[in-house]
Design a protein around this motif. Structure first.
Motif, PDB file in Angstrom:
ATOM      1  N   UNK A  56       1.014  -0.978  -0.182  1.00  0.00           N
ATOM      2  CA  UNK A  56      -0.188   0.006   0.531  1.00  0.00           C
ATOM      3  C   UNK A  56       0.740   0.899   0.292  1.00  0.00           C
ATOM      4  N   UNK A  57       2.298   1.661   0.306  1.00  0.00           N
ATOM      5  CA  UNK A  57       2.792   2.143   0.947  1.00  0.00           C
ATOM      6  C   UNK A  57       3.516   2.304  -0.749  1.00  0.00           C
ATOM      7  N   UNK A  58       4.143   1.357  -1.333  1.00  0.00           N
ATOM      8  CA  UNK A  58       4.273   1.823  -2.273  1.00  0.00           C
ATOM      9  C   UNK A  58       4.101   2.010  -3.399  1.00  0.00           C
ATOM     10  N   UNK A  59       2.418   1.503  -3.692  1.00  0.00           N
ATOM     11  CA  UNK A  59       0.940   1.925  -4.619  1.00  0.00           C
ATOM     12  C   UNK A  59       1.338   3.669  -4.350  1.00  0.00           C
ATOM     13  N   UNK A  60       0.986   4.219  -3.219  1.00  0.00           N
ATOM     14  CA  UNK A  60       1.161   5.607  -2.595  1.00  0.00           C
ATOM     15  C   UNK A  60       2.110   6.184  -3.007  1.00  0.00           C
ATOM     16  N   UNK A  61       3.446   5.732  -3.138  1.00  0.00           N
ATOM     17  CA  UNK A  61       4.603   6.734  -3.679  1.00  0.00           C
ATOM     18  C   UNK A  61       4.501   6.459  -4.980  1.00  0.00           C
ATOM     19  N   UNK A  62       3.910   5.844  -5.845  1.00  0.00           N
ATOM     20  CA  UNK A  62       3.204   5.690  -7.119  1.00  0.00           C
ATOM     21  C   UNK A  62       2.347   5.825  -7.961  1.00  0.00           C
ATOM     22  N   UNK A  63       1.584   6.751  -7.383  1.00  0.00           N
ATOM     23  CA  UNK A  63       1.007   7.309  -7.924  1.00  0.00           C
ATOM     24  C   UNK A  63       1.421   8.635  -7.637  1.00  0.00           C
ATOM     25  N   UNK A  64       2.278   9.417  -7.178  1.00  0.00           N
ATOM     26  CA  UNK A  64       2.654  10.663  -7.538  1.00  0.00           C
ATOM     27  C   UNK A  64       4.091  10.356  -8.619  1.00  0.00           C
ATOM     28  N   UNK A  65       4.160   9.683  -8.960  1.00  0.00           N
ATOM     29  CA  UNK A  65       4.858   9.346 -10.517  1.00  0.00           C
ATOM     30  C   UNK A  65       3.902  10.264 -11.562  1.00  0.00           C
ATOM     31  N   UNK A  66       4.397  11.239 -12.630  1.00  0.00           N
ATOM     32  CA  UNK A  66       4.040  11.641 -13.931  1.00  0.00           C
ATOM     33  C   UNK A  66       4.468  11.174 -14.835  1.00  0.00           C
ATOM     34  N   UNK A  67       3.591  10.397 -15.693  1.00  0.00           N
ATOM     35  CA  UNK A  67       3.667   9.310 -17.072  1.00  0.00           C
ATOM     36  C   UNK A  67       4.424  10.984 -18.130  1.00  0.00           C
TER      37      UNK A  67
END
Length: 108
Positions: A56-67
């Motif tokens: 869940x923490x990794x998903x939270x970090x990944x959501x901050x990525x910009x494509x």
């Protein structure tokens, strides 16, 4: 998660240390890690988390990525590569493998 990543049992750790000639992991570390890079105090780490909490923490970090678009080495765009180039260079395994066929194989 923890059950899969338990490491050796205490008796196994003692046996490994004794085989190496040490009584504790601290002695092992002090003998192998240079003193000038050793930390003066213990690390201030957060509490451990379960596998699902970590995901869940990794998903939270990944959501901050910009494509975004990358313009680095993405190959050829909108180009017509002549068939002779495709066959003899891009599709020729001699360019991407060390395998060299023998004369008998070539003649087949």
């Amino acid at each position: 998660f923890a059950r899969r990543h338990m490491g050796p049992r205490p008796q196994e750790s003692i046996s490994m240390l004794q085989t190496l000639g040490f009584d504790s992991f601290e002695e092992l570390v002090k003998s192998t890690v240079p003193e000038n890079i050793m930390a003066d105090k213990p690390l201030e780490l957060e509490d451990p988390m379960s596998e699902s909490e970590a995901l869940a923490q990794i998903r939270k970090f990944a959501e901050k990525n910009k494509v975004m678009k990358s313009y680095i080495g993405q190959g050829y765009y909108d180009t017509q590569v002549p068939g002779v180039i495709l066959r003899n260079m891009l599709e020729n395994p001699g360019w991407y493998t060390a395998y060299t066929p023998y004369q008998a194989e070539i003649s087949q």
